[in-house]
Design a protein around this motif. Structure first.
Motif, PDB file in Angstrom:
ATOM      1  N   ILE A  82       0.842  -1.201   0.000  1.00 37.88           N
ATOM      2  CA  ILE A  82       0.000   0.000   0.000  1.00 37.88           C
ATOM      3  C   ILE A  82       0.875   1.249   0.000  1.00 37.88           C
ATOM      4  N   ASP A  83       1.920   1.255   0.821  1.00 39.17           N
ATOM      5  CA  ASP A  83       2.819   2.407   0.862  1.00 39.17           C
ATOM      6  C   ASP A  83       3.477   2.626  -0.493  1.00 39.17           C
ATOM      7  N   ARG A  84       3.928   1.551  -1.134  1.00 42.87           N
ATOM      8  CA  ARG A  84       4.558   1.665  -2.456  1.00 42.87           C
ATOM      9  C   ARG A  84       3.566   2.161  -3.505  1.00 42.87           C
ATOM     10  N   LEU A  85       2.334   1.674  -3.430  1.00 37.71           N
ATOM     11  CA  LEU A  85       1.308   2.134  -4.375  1.00 37.71           C
ATOM     12  C   LEU A  85       0.986   3.620  -4.177  1.00 37.71           C
ATOM     13  N   ILE A  87       3.127   5.865  -3.202  1.00 37.04           N
ATOM     14  CA  ILE A  87       4.266   6.575  -3.808  1.00 37.04           C
ATOM     15  C   ILE A  87       4.096   6.622  -5.332  1.00 37.04           C
ATOM     16  N   LEU A  88       3.730   5.487  -5.924  1.00 43.87           N
ATOM     17  CA  LEU A  88       3.512   5.440  -7.374  1.00 43.87           C
ATOM     18  C   LEU A  88       2.361   6.346  -7.797  1.00 43.87           C
ATOM     19  N   GLN A  89       1.332   6.395  -6.975  1.00 44.72           N
ATOM     20  CA  GLN A  89       0.190   7.260  -7.274  1.00 44.72           C
ATOM     21  C   GLN A  89       0.619   8.729  -7.284  1.00 44.72           C
ATOM     22  N   GLN A  95       3.390  13.229 -12.956  1.00 52.92           N
ATOM     23  CA  GLN A  95       3.575  13.045 -14.398  1.00 52.92           C
ATOM     24  C   GLN A  95       2.379  13.588 -15.166  1.00 52.92           C
ATOM     25  N   ILE A  96       1.187  13.363 -14.643  1.00 53.20           N
ATOM     26  CA  ILE A  96      -0.030  13.877 -15.297  1.00 53.20           C
ATOM     27  C   ILE A  96       0.014  15.398 -15.335  1.00 53.20           C
ATOM     28  N   GLN A  97       0.450  16.022 -14.243  1.00 56.54           N
ATOM     29  CA  GLN A  97       0.535  17.485 -14.216  1.00 56.54           C
ATOM     30  C   GLN A  97       1.567  17.991 -15.224  1.00 56.54           C
TER      31      GLN A  97
END
Length: 108
Positions: A82-85, A87-89, A95-97
């Motif tokens: 969950i913590d890694r996800l 961070i990826l989020q 990246q979207i910005q």
């Protein structure tokens, strides 16, 4: 009582007070047999309880503890995931910005 004496009253001292006892319990009969019977009942109860925690139950307890340990390990691994996800989020949002900013600059 021995020698045909009559008991008129019975009490137990308790500090500065006394507790009256019913006369029928002081009939002169020794308490030892009753205490032994109570002791035997207590021992029987302890033995019965010991049998309830028999080897099959001990094995079940060990397996349950092992399963609990595995579940705790699974939960710890899922928390790491969950913590890694998260961070990826956050990276993906960044990246979207960046892409949105580039598109806006290209379109103007």
């Amino acid at each position: 009582m021995a020698k045909r004496k009559t008991l008129l009253s019975a009490w137990l001292p308790k500090g500065h007070k006394t507790t009256d006892l019913p006369l029928h319990i002081c009939d002169g009969t020794p308490f030892r047999p009753a205490m032994q019977a109570l002791h035997h009942q207590g021992q029987a109860l302890v033995k019965k309880t010991a049998r309830l925690v028999s080897q099959p139950n001990q094995d079940l307890i060990k397996l349950t503890r092992k399963r609990l340990h595995l579940c705790q390990s699974n939960m710890a691994n899922q928390n790491v995931l969950i913590d890694r996800l998260k961070i990826l989020q956050e990276r993906a949002k960044g990246q979207i910005q960046v892409v949105a900013t580039r598109l806006a600059l290209i379109q103007h």
